[in-house]
Write an enzyme that holds these catalytic residues in place. Structure first.
Site, PDB file in Angstrom:
ATOM      1  N   ASN A   8      50.653  42.731 -26.926  1.00 48.27           N
ATOM      2  CA  ASN A   8      51.576  42.194 -27.901  1.00 48.27           C
ATOM      3  C   ASN A   8      50.217  41.453 -28.562  1.00 48.27           C
ATOM      4  O   ASN A   8      49.703  40.338 -28.171  1.00 48.27           O
ATOM      5  CB  ASN A   8      52.275  41.024 -27.194  1.00 48.27           C
ATOM      6  CG  ASN A   8      52.999  40.144 -28.185  1.00 48.27           C
ATOM      7  OD1 ASN A   8      52.868  40.330 -29.323  1.00 48.27           O
ATOM      8  ND2 ASN A   8      53.862  39.357 -27.556  1.00 48.27           N
ATOM      9  N   ARG A  87      54.029  45.768 -28.928  1.00 46.46           N
ATOM     10  CA  ARG A  87      55.173  44.985 -29.753  1.00 46.46           C
ATOM     11  C   ARG A  87      54.707  44.938 -31.239  1.00 46.46           C
ATOM     12  O   ARG A  87      53.774  44.625 -31.616  1.00 46.46           O
ATOM     13  CB  ARG A  87      55.200  43.839 -28.810  1.00 46.46           C
ATOM     14  CG  ARG A  87      56.280  42.661 -29.891  1.00 46.46           C
ATOM     15  CD  ARG A  87      55.870  41.145 -29.536  1.00 46.46           C
ATOM     16  NE  ARG A  87      56.921  40.494 -30.508  1.00 46.46           N
ATOM     17  CZ  ARG A  87      56.581  39.365 -30.793  1.00 46.46           C
ATOM     18  NH1 ARG A  87      55.330  38.906 -30.818  1.00 46.46           N
ATOM     19  NH2 ARG A  87      57.442  38.544 -31.617  1.00 46.46           N
ATOM     20  N   HIS A 176      63.417  38.843 -32.469  1.00 44.48           N
ATOM     21  CA  HIS A 176      63.735  38.632 -31.184  1.00 44.48           C
ATOM     22  C   HIS A 176      64.810  39.925 -30.768  1.00 44.48           C
ATOM     23  O   HIS A 176      65.182  39.853 -29.558  1.00 44.48           O
ATOM     24  CB  HIS A 176      64.572  37.402 -31.020  1.00 44.48           C
ATOM     25  CG  HIS A 176      63.800  36.196 -30.981  1.00 44.48           C
ATOM     26  ND1 HIS A 176      64.139  35.153 -31.580  1.00 44.48           N
ATOM     27  CD2 HIS A 176      62.582  35.855 -30.764  1.00 44.48           C
ATOM     28  CE1 HIS A 176      63.276  34.092 -31.462  1.00 44.48           C
ATOM     29  NE2 HIS A 176      62.209  34.697 -30.827  1.00 44.48           N
ATOM     30  N   LEU A 204      65.989  30.906 -26.983  1.00 43.68           N
ATOM     31  CA  LEU A 204      65.487  29.548 -27.236  1.00 43.68           C
ATOM     32  C   LEU A 204      64.132  29.255 -26.818  1.00 43.68           C
ATOM     33  O   LEU A 204      64.182  29.055 -25.527  1.00 43.68           O
ATOM     34  CB  LEU A 204      66.654  28.308 -26.961  1.00 43.68           C
ATOM     35  CG  LEU A 204      68.035  28.479 -27.436  1.00 43.68           C
ATOM     36  CD1 LEU A 204      68.844  27.360 -26.603  1.00 43.68           C
ATOM     37  CD2 LEU A 204      68.125  28.393 -28.759  1.00 43.68           C
ATOM     38  N   GLY A 205      63.272  29.452 -27.685  1.00 42.29           N
ATOM     39  CA  GLY A 205      61.859  29.268 -27.115  1.00 42.29           C
ATOM     40  C   GLY A 205      61.032  28.605 -28.139  1.00 42.29           C
ATOM     41  O   GLY A 205      61.842  27.736 -28.824  1.00 42.29           O
ATOM     42  N   ASN A 206      59.900  28.825 -28.100  1.00 40.21           N
ATOM     43  CA  ASN A 206      59.187  28.024 -29.173  1.00 40.21           C
ATOM     44  C   ASN A 206      59.824  28.386 -30.672  1.00 40.21           C
ATOM     45  O   ASN A 206      59.959  27.720 -31.575  1.00 40.21           O
ATOM     46  CB  ASN A 206      57.761  28.143 -29.188  1.00 40.21           C
ATOM     47  CG  ASN A 206      56.977  27.152 -29.865  1.00 40.21           C
ATOM     48  OD1 ASN A 206      57.371  25.916 -29.918  1.00 40.21           O
ATOM     49  ND2 ASN A 206      55.625  27.555 -30.230  1.00 40.21           N
ATOM     50  N   ARG A 236      58.927  25.225 -36.578  1.00 40.24           N
ATOM     51  CA  ARG A 236      59.751  25.589 -37.805  1.00 40.24           C
ATOM     52  C   ARG A 236      61.042  24.955 -38.081  1.00 40.24           C
ATOM     53  O   ARG A 236      61.805  24.440 -37.285  1.00 40.24           O
ATOM     54  CB  ARG A 236      60.034  27.141 -37.880  1.00 40.24           C
ATOM     55  CG  ARG A 236      58.925  28.066 -37.925  1.00 40.24           C
ATOM     56  CD  ARG A 236      59.142  29.357 -37.227  1.00 40.24           C
ATOM     57  NE  ARG A 236      58.419  30.046 -36.517  1.00 40.24           N
ATOM     58  CZ  ARG A 236      58.735  31.009 -35.851  1.00 40.24           C
ATOM     59  NH1 ARG A 236      59.882  31.813 -35.988  1.00 40.24           N
ATOM     60  NH2 ARG A 236      57.957  31.413 -34.808  1.00 40.24           N
ATOM     61  N   ARG A 280      59.746  20.434 -23.320  1.00 36.45           N
ATOM     62  CA  ARG A 280      59.757  19.941 -22.189  1.00 36.45           C
ATOM     63  C   ARG A 280      58.888  18.565 -22.173  1.00 36.45           C
ATOM     64  O   ARG A 280      59.325  17.563 -21.733  1.00 36.45           O
ATOM     65  CB  ARG A 280      58.890  20.735 -20.960  1.00 36.45           C
ATOM     66  CG  ARG A 280      59.100  20.362 -19.489  1.00 36.45           C
ATOM     67  CD  ARG A 280      58.287  21.553 -18.590  1.00 36.45           C
ATOM     68  NE  ARG A 280      57.644  22.542 -19.254  1.00 36.45           N
ATOM     69  CZ  ARG A 280      56.967  23.698 -19.164  1.00 36.45           C
ATOM     70  NH1 ARG A 280      57.104  23.647 -17.553  1.00 36.45           N
ATOM     71  NH2 ARG A 280      56.409  24.436 -19.393  1.00 36.45           N
ATOM     72  N   GLY A 326      62.285  30.338 -23.031  1.00 32.82           N
ATOM     73  CA  GLY A 326      61.998  29.425 -22.213  1.00 32.82           C
ATOM     74  C   GLY A 326      62.762  27.980 -22.339  1.00 32.82           C
ATOM     75  O   GLY A 326      62.896  27.453 -21.123  1.00 32.82           O
ATOM     76  N   ILE A 327      63.338  27.662 -23.316  1.00 35.53           N
ATOM     77  CA  ILE A 327      64.384  26.453 -23.261  1.00 35.53           C
ATOM     78  C   ILE A 327      65.588  26.968 -22.830  1.00 35.53           C
ATOM     79  O   ILE A 327      66.220  26.415 -21.782  1.00 35.53           O
ATOM     80  CB  ILE A 327      64.306  25.956 -24.711  1.00 35.53           C
ATOM     81  CG1 ILE A 327      62.837  25.684 -25.215  1.00 35.53           C
ATOM     82  CG2 ILE A 327      65.465  24.638 -24.718  1.00 35.53           C
ATOM     83  CD1 ILE A 327      63.007  25.219 -26.844  1.00 35.53           C
ATOM     84  N   GLY A 328      66.010  28.161 -23.314  1.00 34.40           N
ATOM     85  CA  GLY A 328      67.427  28.417 -22.860  1.00 34.40           C
ATOM     86  C   GLY A 328      67.543  28.782 -21.404  1.00 34.40           C
ATOM     87  O   GLY A 328      68.483  28.474 -20.674  1.00 34.40           O
ATOM     88  N   ASN A 330      65.340  27.366 -19.090  1.00 37.05           N
ATOM     89  CA  ASN A 330      64.890  26.269 -17.942  1.00 37.05           C
ATOM     90  C   ASN A 330      65.493  24.808 -18.382  1.00 37.05           C
ATOM     91  O   ASN A 330      65.108  24.058 -17.702  1.00 37.05           O
ATOM     92  CB  ASN A 330      63.571  26.281 -18.100  1.00 37.05           C
ATOM     93  CG  ASN A 330      62.872  27.562 -17.601  1.00 37.05           C
ATOM     94  OD1 ASN A 330      63.158  28.161 -16.580  1.00 37.05           O
ATOM     95  ND2 ASN A 330      62.065  28.106 -18.424  1.00 37.05           N
ATOM     96  N   GLU A 381      60.933  40.984 -22.446  1.00 34.25           N
ATOM     97  CA  GLU A 381      60.530  41.893 -23.346  1.00 34.25           C
ATOM     98  C   GLU A 381      59.636  42.959 -23.167  1.00 34.25           C
ATOM     99  O   GLU A 381      59.783  44.195 -23.460  1.00 34.25           O
ATOM    100  CB  GLU A 381      60.102  41.149 -24.499  1.00 34.25           C
ATOM    101  CG  GLU A 381      61.291  40.086 -25.245  1.00 34.25           C
ATOM    102  CD  GLU A 381      60.669  38.966 -26.125  1.00 34.25           C
ATOM    103  OE1 GLU A 381      60.252  37.928 -25.424  1.00 34.25           O
ATOM    104  OE2 GLU A 381      60.751  39.128 -27.372  1.00 34.25           O
TER     105      GLU A 381
HETATM  106  P1  AMP Z   1      59.079  30.387 -24.913  1.00 30.70           P
HETATM  107  O1  AMP Z   1      58.537  30.374 -26.425  1.00 30.70           O
HETATM  108  O2  AMP Z   1      60.071  31.248 -24.779  1.00 30.70           O
HETATM  109  O3  AMP Z   1      57.827  30.707 -24.004  1.00 30.70           O
HETATM  110  O4  AMP Z   1      59.407  29.071 -24.804  1.00 30.70           O
HETATM  111  C1  AMP Z   1      58.621  27.901 -24.533  1.00 30.70           C
HETATM  112  C2  AMP Z   1      59.437  26.621 -24.790  1.00 30.70           C
HETATM  113  O5  AMP Z   1      60.305  26.636 -23.539  1.00 30.70           O
HETATM  114  C3  AMP Z   1      58.695  25.481 -24.971  1.00 30.70           C
HETATM  115  O6  AMP Z   1      59.300  24.540 -25.851  1.00 30.70           O
HETATM  116  C4  AMP Z   1      58.868  24.730 -23.402  1.00 30.70           C
HETATM  117  O7  AMP Z   1      58.695  23.212 -23.476  1.00 30.70           O
HETATM  118  C5  AMP Z   1      60.076  25.163 -22.959  1.00 30.70           C
HETATM  119  N1  AMP Z   1      60.588  25.105 -21.698  1.00 30.70           N
HETATM  120  C6  AMP Z   1      59.756  25.711 -20.731  1.00 30.70           C
HETATM  121  N2  AMP Z   1      60.259  25.477 -19.412  1.00 30.70           N
HETATM  122  C7  AMP Z   1      61.152  24.313 -19.524  1.00 30.70           C
HETATM  123  C8  AMP Z   1      61.779  23.317 -18.681  1.00 30.70           C
HETATM  124  N3  AMP Z   1      61.742  23.609 -17.792  1.00 30.70           N
HETATM  125  N4  AMP Z   1      62.651  22.420 -19.675  1.00 30.70           N
HETATM  126  C9  AMP Z   1      62.663  22.293 -20.849  1.00 30.70           C
HETATM  127  N5  AMP Z   1      61.927  23.172 -21.741  1.00 30.70           N
HETATM  128  C10 AMP Z   1      61.081  24.172 -21.165  1.00 30.70           C
END
Ligand code: AMP
Length: 399
Positions: A8, A87, A176, A204-206, A236, A280, A326-328, A330, A381
């Site tokens: 990637n 990717r 995505h 839901l990630g960055n 964004r 986080r 990451g957010i969804g 965790n 992915e």
């Molecule tokens: P990704 O782009 O899918 O890797 O997701 C990254 C995002 O996931 C960042 O904003 C992290 O702060 C969030 N994240 C990871 N672990 C947690 C957690 N335990 N609680 C809240 N947000 C999290």
């Protein structure tokens, strides 16, 4: 056992993994960062140990050379890498499936670079160096946009003069897609009739987006011609009144491109919280009583809920909602805030199940009487890229 090297490439980074196409964790994974600078380095995570090396050549070639060197130096592992899966962010209207890369495919990826210049040109570079160093095995491209090529015209067109679509292909593409396809396939394994049902997914990630999936096919998604449209994200803005771009440019005496940079790089969670783009970190600040953090999280949840409700208008029912990324995966706080705003759709979270949802595992977090199953499903992915690569290799071998 056969393995696939999954690559990637970003403009200044290269993530990689060696996978066997099953749910097994990657045999090796790592990331080369700060490519293009003399501080470039590459990490290798193998058997729970992480090592970091400075790169001799500070570019994508240097990174792929270091990976090849690692593989060649670990002969005791008897790795049998049969293909490389790449990717690729933008496949435009040219690619609706993963493909084995030949010169025509490579020039197709280059042509799609006008909508994702940073990403696609980095992919081309990564593909070319990987082909040079792993030339004797097939290389496969897996596109983030491909899964959304099933959208109908009334969903993918922007309400602008049709001429602009006809002449320039300006339309919604969505991203995505590899994550959504993985989630759709995973969900189909969890219940006998799930494959034919209707699902909303919040990745839901960055970067963040939502997708409506009908019987395994994408029917609507929130990102557009670029990944800027839709949800509020880490940096964004997501969707807003396009006039704002001209206002920012005039008021700040900057070019449109610089104004767009503000929407891409300085907005979202980072812009509102004035703390971080990292969810986080913002949650920690909110727990300590920071009002800007609270506002940022509430806006993120509110906008996600609105987009989920919006794409749901393309489904007759909502049988499942899946949280991933990451957010969804965790953040129980964000999941609860989103579901609270979807109560009018009959969405009811089991607050306890939401709170204890185990990290890295599939879990069902809806209340018993809720007609919609609410799931947390970790995305993968890289696995899908490895599986596509293996199956294209097999099908081309059987021709
Ligand atoms: P990704 O782009 O899918 O890797 O997701 C990254 C995002 O996931 C960042 O904003 C992290 O702060 C969030 N994240 C990871 N672990 C947690 C957690 N335990 N609680 C809240 N947000 C999290």
């Amino acid at each position: 056992m056969q393995q696939i090297l999954v690559v990637n490439c970003g403009s200044s980074s290269l993530k990689f993994a060696i996978m066997d196409g099953t749910d097994n964790p990657p045999i090796l994974e790592g990331i080369a960062e700060r490519l293009g600078s003399e501080h470039s380095a590459i990490s290798f995570k193998y058997a729970g140990n992480k090592t970091v090396q400075a790169l001799h050549d500070h570019d994508h070639r240097g990174a792929v050379t270091a990976i090849k060197h690692w593989i060649d130096s670990n002969t005791d592992l008897a790795l049998n890498i049969v293909g490389v899966g790449h990717r690729v962010v933008h496949g435009g209207e040219t690619f609706s499936n993963s493909v084995v890369i030949d010169s025509e495919v490579l020039s197709g990826i280059e042509q799609c670079a006008r909508f994702a210049p940073l990403h696609n040109l980095a992919h081309v570079k990564g593909i070319e160096v990987a082909q040079a160093l792993f030339g004797d095995i097939p290389h496969v491209a897996v596109f983030d946009t491909a899964f959304h090529q099933t959208l109908e015209a009334d969903q993918y067109l922007y309400p602008i003069p049709m001429r602009l679509y006809r002449e320039h292909h300006f339309r919604k593409y969505g991203f995505h897609g590899t994550s959504y396809r993985y989630i759709a396939q995973k969900l189909a394994t969890l219940g006998s009739d799930f494959a034919l049902q209707n699902t909303l997914v919040a990745h839901l990630g960055n970067g963040a987006s939502v997708c409506a999936i009908k019987a395994g096919h994408s029917v609507d998604t929130s990102m557009g011609i670029t990944p800027l449209e839709g949800l509020m994200m880490g940096t964004r803005s997501g969707s807003l009144d396009p006039s704002l771009l001209a206002f920012i440019s005039d008021a700040e005496k900057i070019s449109m491109k610089e104004a767009l940079d503000i929407l891409n790089k300085d907005s979202g969670l980072k812009g509102i919280s004035e703390i971080s783009n990292d969810c986080r970190t913002i949650e920690t600040a909110q727990a300590a009583g920071d009002d800007r953090a609270e506002l940022a999280l509430n806006m993120f949840a509110s906008r996600t809920a609105k987009h989920l409700a919006s794409v749901a208008t393309n489904l007759e029912s909502v049988d499942h909602i899946v949280f991933t990324g990451g957010i969804g995966e965790n953040s129980p706080v964000i999941r609860a805030k989103i579901c609270q705003r979807l109560a009018m759709m009959g969405i009811h979270l089991d607050l306890h199940a939401n709170q204890i949802s185990p990290r890295g595992e599939v879990s069902l977090i809806s209340e018993n009487h809720c007609k919609t199953n609410i799931w947390v499903i970790p995305t993968n992915e890289e696995l899908l890229i490895a599986q596509d690569t293996l199956s294209l290799i097999e099908s081309s071998a059987s021709k």
